[in-house]
Design a protein around this motif. Structure first.
Motif, PDB file in Angstrom:
ATOM      1  N   PRO A 184     -23.803   6.978  -1.081  1.00 54.82           N
ATOM      2  CA  PRO A 184     -23.563   7.330  -1.525  1.00 54.82           C
ATOM      3  C   PRO A 184     -23.061   9.561  -1.494  1.00 54.82           C
ATOM      4  O   PRO A 184     -22.054   9.898  -1.896  1.00 54.82           O
ATOM      5  CB  PRO A 184     -23.418   8.465  -3.029  1.00 54.82           C
ATOM      6  N   LEU A 185     -23.773   9.460  -0.245  1.00 53.56           N
ATOM      7  CA  LEU A 185     -23.735  10.672  -0.334  1.00 53.56           C
ATOM      8  C   LEU A 185     -22.837  11.150   1.125  1.00 53.56           C
ATOM      9  O   LEU A 185     -22.982  11.771   2.165  1.00 53.56           O
ATOM     10  CB  LEU A 185     -25.335  11.234   0.825  1.00 53.56           C
ATOM     11  N   TRP A 186     -22.074  10.161   1.593  1.00 54.73           N
ATOM     12  CA  TRP A 186     -21.062   9.959   2.909  1.00 54.73           C
ATOM     13  C   TRP A 186     -19.525  10.695   2.231  1.00 54.73           C
ATOM     14  O   TRP A 186     -19.964  10.407   1.533  1.00 54.73           O
ATOM     15  CB  TRP A 186     -20.412   8.421   2.791  1.00 54.73           C
ATOM     16  N   PRO A 187     -19.333  11.799   3.021  1.00 51.27           N
ATOM     17  CA  PRO A 187     -19.029  12.735   3.153  1.00 51.27           C
ATOM     18  C   PRO A 187     -16.966  11.870   2.724  1.00 51.27           C
ATOM     19  O   PRO A 187     -16.979  10.779   3.248  1.00 51.27           O
ATOM     20  CB  PRO A 187     -18.437  13.012   4.370  1.00 51.27           C
ATOM     21  N   GLY A 188     -16.557  12.668   1.747  1.00 57.84           N
ATOM     22  CA  GLY A 188     -16.076  12.370   0.668  1.00 57.84           C
ATOM     23  C   GLY A 188     -15.809  10.891  -0.301  1.00 57.84           C
ATOM     24  O   GLY A 188     -15.205  10.544  -0.050  1.00 57.84           O
ATOM     25  N   GLY A 189     -17.225  10.486   0.197  1.00 55.97           N
ATOM     26  CA  GLY A 189     -17.585   9.654  -0.781  1.00 55.97           C
ATOM     27  C   GLY A 189     -16.918   8.367   0.001  1.00 55.97           C
ATOM     28  O   GLY A 189     -15.854   7.689   0.940  1.00 55.97           O
ATOM     29  N   LEU A 190     -17.007   6.832  -0.151  1.00 56.91           N
ATOM     30  CA  LEU A 190     -16.793   5.433  -0.184  1.00 56.91           C
ATOM     31  C   LEU A 190     -15.770   4.484  -0.885  1.00 56.91           C
ATOM     32  O   LEU A 190     -15.736   5.071  -1.850  1.00 56.91           O
ATOM     33  CB  LEU A 190     -17.843   4.581   0.755  1.00 56.91           C
ATOM     34  N   ALA A 191     -14.951   3.808  -0.284  1.00 61.52           N
ATOM     35  CA  ALA A 191     -14.124   3.121  -1.567  1.00 61.52           C
ATOM     36  C   ALA A 191     -15.227   2.472  -1.707  1.00 61.52           C
ATOM     37  O   ALA A 191     -15.686   1.519  -1.740  1.00 61.52           O
ATOM     38  CB  ALA A 191     -13.015   2.500  -0.200  1.00 61.52           C
ATOM     39  N   ARG A 192     -14.092   1.735  -2.975  1.00 62.66           N
ATOM     40  CA  ARG A 192     -15.563   0.294  -3.715  1.00 62.66           C
ATOM     41  C   ARG A 192     -15.330  -0.932  -3.166  1.00 62.66           C
ATOM     42  O   ARG A 192     -15.067  -0.931  -2.458  1.00 62.66           O
ATOM     43  CB  ARG A 192     -14.250   0.014  -4.497  1.00 62.66           C
ATOM     44  N   GLY A 193     -16.788  -1.377  -2.776  1.00 60.35           N
ATOM     45  CA  GLY A 193     -17.089  -1.988  -2.381  1.00 60.35           C
ATOM     46  C   GLY A 193     -16.821  -3.458  -2.444  1.00 60.35           C
ATOM     47  O   GLY A 193     -16.461  -4.632  -1.606  1.00 60.35           O
ATOM     48  N   TRP A 194     -16.885  -3.511  -4.053  1.00 64.59           N
ATOM     49  CA  TRP A 194     -16.150  -5.432  -4.350  1.00 64.59           C
ATOM     50  C   TRP A 194     -14.545  -5.060  -4.650  1.00 64.59           C
ATOM     51  O   TRP A 194     -13.965  -4.287  -5.158  1.00 64.59           O
ATOM     52  CB  TRP A 194     -16.768  -4.839  -6.303  1.00 64.59           C
ATOM     53  N   PRO A 195     -14.152  -5.874  -4.477  1.00 66.66           N
ATOM     54  CA  PRO A 195     -12.814  -6.714  -4.453  1.00 66.66           C
ATOM     55  C   PRO A 195     -12.232  -6.812  -6.099  1.00 66.66           C
ATOM     56  O   PRO A 195     -12.340  -7.118  -7.315  1.00 66.66           O
ATOM     57  CB  PRO A 195     -11.819  -7.968  -4.280  1.00 66.66           C
ATOM     58  N   VAL A 196     -10.774  -6.288  -6.098  1.00 69.27           N
ATOM     59  CA  VAL A 196     -10.095  -6.700  -7.012  1.00 69.27           C
ATOM     60  C   VAL A 196      -9.290  -7.870  -7.324  1.00 69.27           C
ATOM     61  O   VAL A 196      -8.316  -8.131  -6.239  1.00 69.27           O
ATOM     62  CB  VAL A 196      -9.147  -5.506  -7.226  1.00 69.27           C
ATOM     63  N   ALA A 197      -9.197  -8.559  -7.797  1.00 70.62           N
ATOM     64  CA  ALA A 197      -8.125 -10.056  -8.033  1.00 70.62           C
ATOM     65  C   ALA A 197      -6.955  -9.550  -8.151  1.00 70.62           C
ATOM     66  O   ALA A 197      -6.604  -9.018  -9.033  1.00 70.62           O
ATOM     67  CB  ALA A 197      -8.454 -10.886  -8.787  1.00 70.62           C
ATOM     68  N   VAL A 198      -6.042  -9.742  -6.850  1.00 70.34           N
ATOM     69  CA  VAL A 198      -4.276 -10.201  -7.429  1.00 70.34           C
ATOM     70  C   VAL A 198      -3.950 -11.524  -6.695  1.00 70.34           C
ATOM     71  O   VAL A 198      -4.461 -11.635  -6.760  1.00 70.34           O
ATOM     72  CB  VAL A 198      -4.150  -9.041  -6.012  1.00 70.34           C
ATOM     73  N   PRO A 199      -2.323 -11.675  -7.205  1.00 67.86           N
ATOM     74  CA  PRO A 199      -2.052 -12.600  -7.495  1.00 67.86           C
ATOM     75  C   PRO A 199      -1.950 -12.558  -5.621  1.00 67.86           C
ATOM     76  O   PRO A 199      -1.073 -11.862  -5.152  1.00 67.86           O
ATOM     77  CB  PRO A 199      -0.663 -12.746  -7.760  1.00 67.86           C
ATOM     78  N   ASP A 200      -2.038 -14.113  -5.283  1.00 65.58           N
ATOM     79  CA  ASP A 200      -2.011 -14.473  -4.327  1.00 65.58           C
ATOM     80  C   ASP A 200      -1.000 -15.253  -3.544  1.00 65.58           C
ATOM     81  O   ASP A 200      -0.461 -16.177  -3.516  1.00 65.58           O
ATOM     82  CB  ASP A 200      -2.869 -15.133  -3.782  1.00 65.58           C
TER      83      ASP A 200
END
Length: 400
Positions: free
Chosen positions: A188-204
């Protein structure tokens, strides 16, 4: 209690074939589960999904490394070398694991710690697990790796050729905890913050890329190659295949597995996919229609692509087989629809399974209408989430 397959060189040949087969099969099952839950992994979460696969393969390699190919000179190290492996003595003491021959070094300790750090980091950042579950999983993994190393791949080798000890197991658990704490406190201390690491389900439904198609092809090849080697090794261990017949038997078994996986199974499956392609959610569809390709077209494509490549591999011509695959893939690189040479000749297209059967990922957020009578004051309903409004009184004047 006797050793599996009688021990000796026959058991070692089984280990040499079964271990990579289990890794390939585990990778196929892992990718299949991720696709069923979330669709094809993409973006930064997709990168973490691939990282988890690589971390698992690294732990499997560490558990069996260096996986000797012969028993000669393997168990001559310590006093326990003749009777089998075990835990090594503490640092500075003599090793009792057969063939280990030396105490743990600083490098082996650092490796035991460092290989388990990604487990804890991914458990928190990618899979969103708490500390208790992460420690339990990490302890189980570290203990399993220790048992495999101490027993010589679960008794297939006559001794534990890789040094191990309770200290290495404890370092593995410590690495898992360190990885989880790093993901919890440091990321969480990474400059600018990191993107979320868990996926979001999307239609394939997006057209599959060449990398995804190559992943399915490599899974198929790995299952056929190591599967045939494992089956022949088992037949040799039980004296079904005699000495000097391994090469011919492996050729026959490899072609048989390729026939089942590339010719028979696609004809029985709705998506017309081989096992490797099915693991990454791919199938074969018609050129212009979103439906599975006809069995005749799929069989013709198999006879033009997979069968020649398999035969060339058994004849010892891997570069010619690679040239056949490259000729097919050349069209996929330049055409916007990703159609290869065999696809153009047979009138089929590689599509996602979701495009062919309309299925959606299981973790996809779906809208569901409120149940009947769930809303306060709702009257009789004609359907889910729909209520009847009272008809207006014709004798009552309307208000603007």
């Amino acid at each position: 209690m006797g050793r599996p397959f009688g021990g000796g060189q026959a058991a070692i040949e089984v280990a040499l074939a079964v271990v990579p087969l289990l890794v390939v099969a585990g990778a196929a099952l892992y990718l299949r589960g991720q696709h069923r839950r979330y669709g094809w992994p993409h973006g930064w979460p997709g990168t973490l999904t691939a990282a988890a696969l690589v971390a698992g393969a690294a732990l499997a390699a560490y558990a069996v490394w260096p996986l000797p190919a012969s028993v000669d000179g393997l168990c001559t190290g310590g006093p326990g070398g003749a009777t089998g492996g075990g835990f090594t003595a503490p640092i500075g003491g003599a090793s009792t694991g057969g063939g280990a021959g030396a105490a743990h070094t600083a490098g082996s300790l650092a490796l035991a710690f460092g290989l388990f750090v990604p487990v804890g980091l991914l458990a928190r950042y990618r899979f969103r697990r708490g500390p208790v579950v992460t420690l339990l999983v990490g302890a189980a993994l570290a203990a399993s790796v220790g048992v495999v190393r101490a027993t010589g791949v679960l008794g297939l080798y006559p001794c534990g050729y890789a040094p191990t000890s309770p200290r290495l197991v404890a370092l593995g658990v410590a690495g898992v905890l360190a990885g989880w704490l790093a993901a919890r406190l440091l990321l969480p201390l990474w400059p600018g913050g990191l993107a979320r690491g868990w996926p979001v389900a999307v239609p394939d439904r997006v057209a599959p890329g060449l990398g995804r198609r190559m992943a399915g092809t490599l899974l198929d090849l790995g299952l056929w190659w190591f599967g045939s080697a494992a089956l022949v090794a088992l037949l040799h261990a039980y004296d079904v295949v005699g000495p000097g017949q391994d090469g011919r038997a492996r050729t026959v078994v490899f072609l048989g597995l390729a026939f089942v996986g590339a010719v028979a199974l696609p004809q029985l499956r709705r998506d017309r996919a081989t096992p490797g392609r099915a693991a990454v959610g791919l199938g074969l569809g018609e050129r212009e229609l979103p439906r599975p390709a006809s069995r005749r077209r799929v069989l013709l494509r198999t006879l033009l692509l997979q069968v020649p490549a398999a035969v060339l591999l058994t004849l010892g011509l891997p570069w010619v087989a690679l040239a056949v695959v490259a000729a097919h893939a050349a069209g996929a690189l330049v055409r916007p629809d990703g159609a290869g040479l065999a696809d153009l000749l047979c009138g089929v297209r590689v599509r996602t399974r979701s495009t062919l059967d309309g299925g959606l990922p299981s973790r996809l957020v779906r809208y569901s209408e409120p149940r009947e009578g769930a809303l306060a004051g709702a009257g009789p309903a004609t359907g889910p989430g729909q209520r009847l409004l009272p008809e207006p009184d014709p004798c009552r004047p309307r208000t603007p």
